[in-house]
Enzyme design. Structure first.
Site, PDB file in Angstrom:
ATOM      1  N   GLU A 118      22.583 -25.387 -13.015  1.00 19.22           N
ATOM      2  CA  GLU A 118      21.359 -24.567 -13.019  1.00 19.22           C
ATOM      3  C   GLU A 118      20.396 -25.054 -14.093  1.00 19.22           C
ATOM      4  O   GLU A 118      19.609 -24.314 -14.638  1.00 19.22           O
ATOM      5  CB  GLU A 118      21.733 -23.093 -13.191  1.00 19.22           C
ATOM      6  CG  GLU A 118      22.088 -22.562 -14.556  1.00 19.22           C
ATOM      7  CD  GLU A 118      23.234 -23.230 -15.321  1.00 19.22           C
ATOM      8  OE1 GLU A 118      23.735 -24.279 -14.900  1.00 19.22           O
ATOM      9  OE2 GLU A 118      23.574 -22.696 -16.380  1.00 19.22           O
ATOM     10  N   ASN A 162      26.474 -15.670  -9.872  1.00 20.41           N
ATOM     11  CA  ASN A 162      27.494 -16.144  -8.922  1.00 20.41           C
ATOM     12  C   ASN A 162      28.620 -15.132  -8.784  1.00 20.41           C
ATOM     13  O   ASN A 162      29.066 -14.811  -7.670  1.00 20.41           O
ATOM     14  CB  ASN A 162      28.089 -17.470  -9.402  1.00 20.41           C
ATOM     15  CG  ASN A 162      27.305 -18.670  -8.899  1.00 20.41           C
ATOM     16  OD1 ASN A 162      26.598 -18.574  -7.892  1.00 20.41           O
ATOM     17  ND2 ASN A 162      27.409 -19.767  -9.603  1.00 20.41           N
ATOM     18  N   ASP A 179      23.073 -19.937  -4.776  1.00 18.98           N
ATOM     19  CA  ASP A 179      22.384 -21.072  -4.139  1.00 18.98           C
ATOM     20  C   ASP A 179      20.944 -20.708  -3.784  1.00 18.98           C
ATOM     21  O   ASP A 179      20.022 -21.496  -3.992  1.00 18.98           O
ATOM     22  CB  ASP A 179      23.131 -21.494  -2.866  1.00 18.98           C
ATOM     23  CG  ASP A 179      24.343 -22.365  -3.176  1.00 18.98           C
ATOM     24  OD1 ASP A 179      24.545 -22.677  -4.364  1.00 18.98           O
ATOM     25  OD2 ASP A 179      25.079 -22.724  -2.233  1.00 18.98           O
ATOM     26  N   ASP A 230      16.889 -23.896 -18.279  1.00 19.75           N
ATOM     27  CA  ASP A 230      18.248 -23.500 -17.882  1.00 19.75           C
ATOM     28  C   ASP A 230      18.229 -22.020 -17.490  1.00 19.75           C
ATOM     29  O   ASP A 230      17.733 -21.181 -18.261  1.00 19.75           O
ATOM     30  CB  ASP A 230      19.208 -23.738 -19.055  1.00 19.75           C
ATOM     31  CG  ASP A 230      20.651 -23.596 -18.642  1.00 19.75           C
ATOM     32  OD1 ASP A 230      21.301 -24.628 -18.408  1.00 19.75           O
ATOM     33  OD2 ASP A 230      21.128 -22.444 -18.548  1.00 19.75           O
ATOM     34  N   HIS A 250      28.311 -16.758  -4.483  1.00 23.74           N
ATOM     35  CA  HIS A 250      27.876 -18.144  -4.643  1.00 23.74           C
ATOM     36  C   HIS A 250      26.653 -18.453  -3.776  1.00 23.74           C
ATOM     37  O   HIS A 250      25.748 -19.196  -4.172  1.00 23.74           O
ATOM     38  CB  HIS A 250      29.043 -19.066  -4.277  1.00 23.74           C
ATOM     39  CG  HIS A 250      28.964 -20.392  -4.951  1.00 23.74           C
ATOM     40  ND1 HIS A 250      28.377 -21.474  -4.368  1.00 23.74           N
ATOM     41  CD2 HIS A 250      29.393 -20.798  -6.178  1.00 23.74           C
ATOM     42  CE1 HIS A 250      28.447 -22.501  -5.189  1.00 23.74           C
ATOM     43  NE2 HIS A 250      29.061 -22.110  -6.297  1.00 23.74           N
TER      44      HIS A 250
END
Ligand SMILES: Nc1nc2c(ncn2[C@@H]2O[C@H](COP(=O)(O)OP(=O)(O)OP(=O)(O)O)[C@@H](O)[C@H]2O)c(=O)[nH]1
Length: 366
Positions: free
Chosen positions: A273, A238, A247, A230, A243
């Protein structure tokens, strides 16, 4: 199983209702017409005293109605019915050819057979059936002089046009089969792999995990380790970098993980994630070494994408034969959570016996 409605059968067959309904109705109606015509033909041949020519036509009324009846009784029965019809058509055709091939009129039936196979068996199987029957017909024509040098010599152009019908049907089947397999592969990829990261998606990933676990149940010495990875503080990435940057981080991390694991290992995006790594046949030490490499690689491949270094916390554990997917992932999740709560950017690993939990600080092995 008791007799189903077409709707139930279609649902059970997992095909579109409309397609199965149409196909079964078509075969039922065609069978009724076929039985009437075949009985009439047999009667006319018998009137002329040619009982051997009545035989091929008589086969259809004998076998087709029970086949149709059988087809309404479930998935296997439906498939068996289709193959049964194809066998019936093949026997009739070969028998019919043997007794009437020197009759020019008989040839008008030939173009119908390849299409019948496409209808009954679908393009892929029809391709094979048509090829085999075409070879038999050619061999028959070439090897048995009474067929092509009989009292009424069979005109080669007519025989040729019958073969052409087969060839055309095979070409169309081949083309359709290629198109279908292309769309099938694309649909499979879309349904199985995450569009952003290219990692396997949750559902198919858990199916793979189930299969790997079953393999270890059969051969416990083979072993299986799973790592739940994780990314740390991803929400902050973010929020602070946008954002799109988030990505990009996901894409680079997934590419790095995929590039580092062995062939035969799996990378699954469980969601957001969070990634799951499967290491079949790997012991805890090997999986720990691999996870450590992955953990160290993540800040390297994401340099410049985020204002702060990107790191990950990993929970690593070994599958214990007989346990469920939920138990295994629950333990991996607890270990990952332990890694988060003890400072992040680390691996939390259970030893092979599952008795202790060790914490591996960055750069150390646990
Ligand atoms: N950019 C991007 N963000 C995603 C995607 N999927 C989930 N997220 C975000 O990932 C973030 C996950 O945040 P949290 O679950 O709070 O976890 P975290 O911030 O990493 O905190 P810790 O796990 O405790 O380290 C959320 O803000 C989601 O909106 C995605 O496909 N792209």
């Amino acid at each position: 199983m008791t007799r189903n409605s077409i709707h139930d059968l279609a649902r059970e067959l997992n095909e579109s209702d409309e397609f199965v309904r149409t196909k079964i109705r078509f075969i039922t109606i065609a069978t009724v017409i076929g039985v009437v015509v075949a009985l009439l033909m047999s009667y006319l041949e018998l009137q002329h005293g040619a009982w051997f020519r009545a035989l091929p036509a008589a086969l259809f009324p004998l076998f087709a109605p029970p086949l149709v009846f059988h087809m309404y009784h479930g998935r296997r029965a439906y498939q068996q019915g289709l193959v049964g019809f194809a066998v019936l058509v093949a026997i009739q055709q070969i028998l019919g050819a043997a007794v009437t091939l020197n009759d020019v009129e008989a040839l008008i039936w030939f173009p119908i057979f390849p299409l019948t196979y496409v209808l009954l068996l679908g393009h892929e199987r029809a391709l094979r059936w048509n090829a085999v029957i075409m070879v038999f017909l050619c061999l028959g024509y070439a090897l048995f002089p009474q067929i092509n040098h009989g009292l009424n010599p069979l005109p080669l152009p007519l025989f040729g046009s019958a073969l052409l019908a087969y060839a055309m049907s095979m070409l169309l089947s081949w083309q359709s089969h290629r198109e279908l397999s292309y769309y099938h592969r694309r649909l499979y990829a879309q349904a199985s792999y995450d569009a952003l990261t290219g990692a396997m998606m949750r559902e198919p990933g858990l199916e793979v995990l189930g299969r790997q676990m079953a393999q270890v149940d059969r051969r416990p010495e083979s072993g299986l380790c799973v790592a739940l990875l994780d990314l740390d503080d991803f929400k902050r990435i973010n929020d602070e970098d946008g954002h799109l940057a988030g990505d990009r981080v996901l894409v680079e991390v997934a590419a790095a993980l995929r590039g580092q694991i062995r062939q035969g290992d799996y990378l699954v995006r469980l969601g957001g994630e969070e990634f799951l790594l499967l290491f079949p046949g790997m012991g805890t030490d090997g999986a720990h070494g691999m996870s450590e490499q992955l953990r160290a690689r993540i800040p390297e491949v994401t340099t410049g994408l985020s204002a702060r270094p990107v790191t990950a916390s990993i929970g690593l554990t070994r599958y214990r034969p007989g346990e469920s997917v939920g138990q295994l992932l629950g333990r991996a999740d607890e270990l990952m959570y332990a890694a988060k709560t003890t400072g992040k950017n680390r691996i939390c690993c259970e030893d092979a016996g599952g008795a202790e939990v060790g914490f591996a600080l960055p750069g150390q092995t646990g």
